[in-house]
Design a protein around this motif. Structure first.
Motif, short mmCIF file in Angstrom:
data_model
loop_
_atom_site.label_atom_id
_atom_site.label_comp_id
_atom_site.label_asym_id
_atom_site.label_seq_id
_atom_site.Cartn_x
_atom_site.Cartn_y
_atom_site.Cartn_z
N ASP A 76 0.81 -1.21 0.00
CA ASP A 76 0.00 0.00 0.00
C ASP A 76 0.85 1.27 0.00
OD1 ASP A 76 -2.27 -1.53 -0.03
OD2 ASP A 76 -2.63 -1.38 2.11
N LEU A 77 2.17 1.14 0.18
CA LEU A 77 3.05 2.30 0.14
C LEU A 77 3.38 2.70 -1.29
CD1 LEU A 77 5.53 1.40 3.03
CD2 LEU A 77 3.40 2.71 3.14
N GLY A 91 8.11 0.94 -5.43
CA GLY A 91 8.20 -0.45 -5.03
C GLY A 91 8.71 -0.57 -3.61
N VAL A 92 8.67 -1.80 -3.10
CA VAL A 92 9.23 -2.12 -1.79
C VAL A 92 10.02 -3.41 -1.95
CG1 VAL A 92 8.75 -2.64 0.63
CG2 VAL A 92 7.27 -1.06 -0.59
N ARG A 100 13.10 -2.06 2.11
CA ARG A 100 13.57 -0.80 1.54
C ARG A 100 12.52 -0.25 0.60
NH1 ARG A 100 16.79 -4.71 0.89
NH2 ARG A 100 16.75 -4.74 -1.37
N LEU A 101 12.28 1.06 0.70
CA LEU A 101 11.40 1.73 -0.25
C LEU A 101 12.20 1.97 -1.52
CD1 LEU A 101 9.73 4.50 1.95
CD2 LEU A 101 8.78 2.29 1.28
N VAL A 102 11.61 1.68 -2.67
CA VAL A 102 12.22 2.01 -3.96
C VAL A 102 11.53 3.28 -4.43
CG1 VAL A 102 12.69 1.23 -6.30
CG2 VAL A 102 12.59 -0.44 -4.44
N VAL A 112 15.63 3.47 0.03
CA VAL A 112 15.78 4.00 1.38
C VAL A 112 15.35 2.91 2.35
CG1 VAL A 112 15.00 5.73 3.04
CG2 VAL A 112 15.35 6.38 0.65
N PRO A 113 16.23 2.51 3.27
CA PRO A 113 15.82 1.51 4.26
C PRO A 113 14.57 1.97 5.01
CG PRO A 113 18.19 1.83 4.31
CD PRO A 113 17.62 2.92 3.43
N LEU A 114 13.62 1.06 5.15
CA LEU A 114 12.35 1.38 5.81
C LEU A 114 12.51 1.20 7.31
CD1 LEU A 114 9.49 2.30 5.45
CD2 LEU A 114 8.82 -0.03 4.94
N VAL A 115 13.24 2.15 7.90
CA VAL A 115 13.46 2.20 9.35
C VAL A 115 13.05 3.60 9.81
CG1 VAL A 115 15.27 0.44 9.39
CG2 VAL A 115 15.89 2.85 9.07
N VAL A 116 12.60 3.72 11.03
CA VAL A 116 12.06 4.99 11.52
C VAL A 116 13.09 6.12 11.47
CG1 VAL A 116 12.53 4.63 13.98
CG2 VAL A 116 10.54 5.99 13.25
N GLU A 117 14.38 5.80 11.57
CA GLU A 117 15.40 6.84 11.51
C GLU A 117 15.48 7.49 10.12
OE1 GLU A 117 16.18 4.02 14.73
OE2 GLU A 117 16.01 3.68 12.58
N LEU A 118 15.11 6.75 9.07
CA LEU A 118 15.17 7.27 7.70
C LEU A 118 13.80 7.54 7.09
CD1 LEU A 118 18.11 5.09 6.32
CD2 LEU A 118 18.18 7.47 7.10
N VAL A 119 12.78 6.87 7.62
CA VAL A 119 11.39 7.08 7.16
C VAL A 119 10.56 7.31 8.43
CG1 VAL A 119 9.46 6.16 5.82
CG2 VAL A 119 11.80 5.51 5.22
#
Length: 144
Positions: A76-77, A91-92, A100-102, A112-119
């Protein structure tokens, strides 16, 4: 094994769970982490050849778990706007450490790694994800 599963859908593939592939009921025998994500094996598909028969088939679970506050399904992202700097999630990718978000921005594609520090923020209702822009990791926005 059988098939690779999006980590967000793992709750539907617990050992003993019933799913359906191409109208055929299957029972989850085992779930393990593989090089491209989680792999699911089925009781009714005892070997690699039988597992190949379901390649590229849709898998249907009878019930999908309810999401809690702040949770979302990874697929859904896709299509969400990227803030700041613009772009769109196209994409993911699932990996052994994290998803990781594409993202595509001005013709450049990056992850971008899908971690709270970056997203730090995902707002599906408003239609965007917020990313932390780190020089060298993320192409500069058109305004930079």
């Amino acid at each position: 094994m059988g098939l690779y599963v999006d980590p967000a859908d793992l709750a539907n593939f617990e050992v003993g769970a019933a799913v359906e592939v191409d109208g055929r009921p299957l029972t989850v025998r085992e779930v393990r982490r593989g090089p491209r994500g989680h792999q699911v094996a089925f009781v009714e598909l005892p070997d690699r050849d039988s597992a190949e028969a379901i390649r590229n088939q849709e898998v249907f679970a009878k019930d999908r778990r309810r999401l809690t506050e702040g949770e979302y399904w990874l697929k859904d992202l896709i299509g969400l706007e990227v803030r700041p700097g613009g772009g769109v999630v196209i994409g993911v990718e699932s990996g052994p450490a994290q998803d990781r978000l594409v993202i595509e921005r001005a013709g450049a594609v990056f992850e971008v790694p899908l971690v709270v520090e970056l997203v730090p923020r995902v707002d599906q209702e408003a239609g965007y994800v917020e990313i932390v822009e780190i020089e060298g990791l993320i192409p500069p926005s058109s305004g930079s």
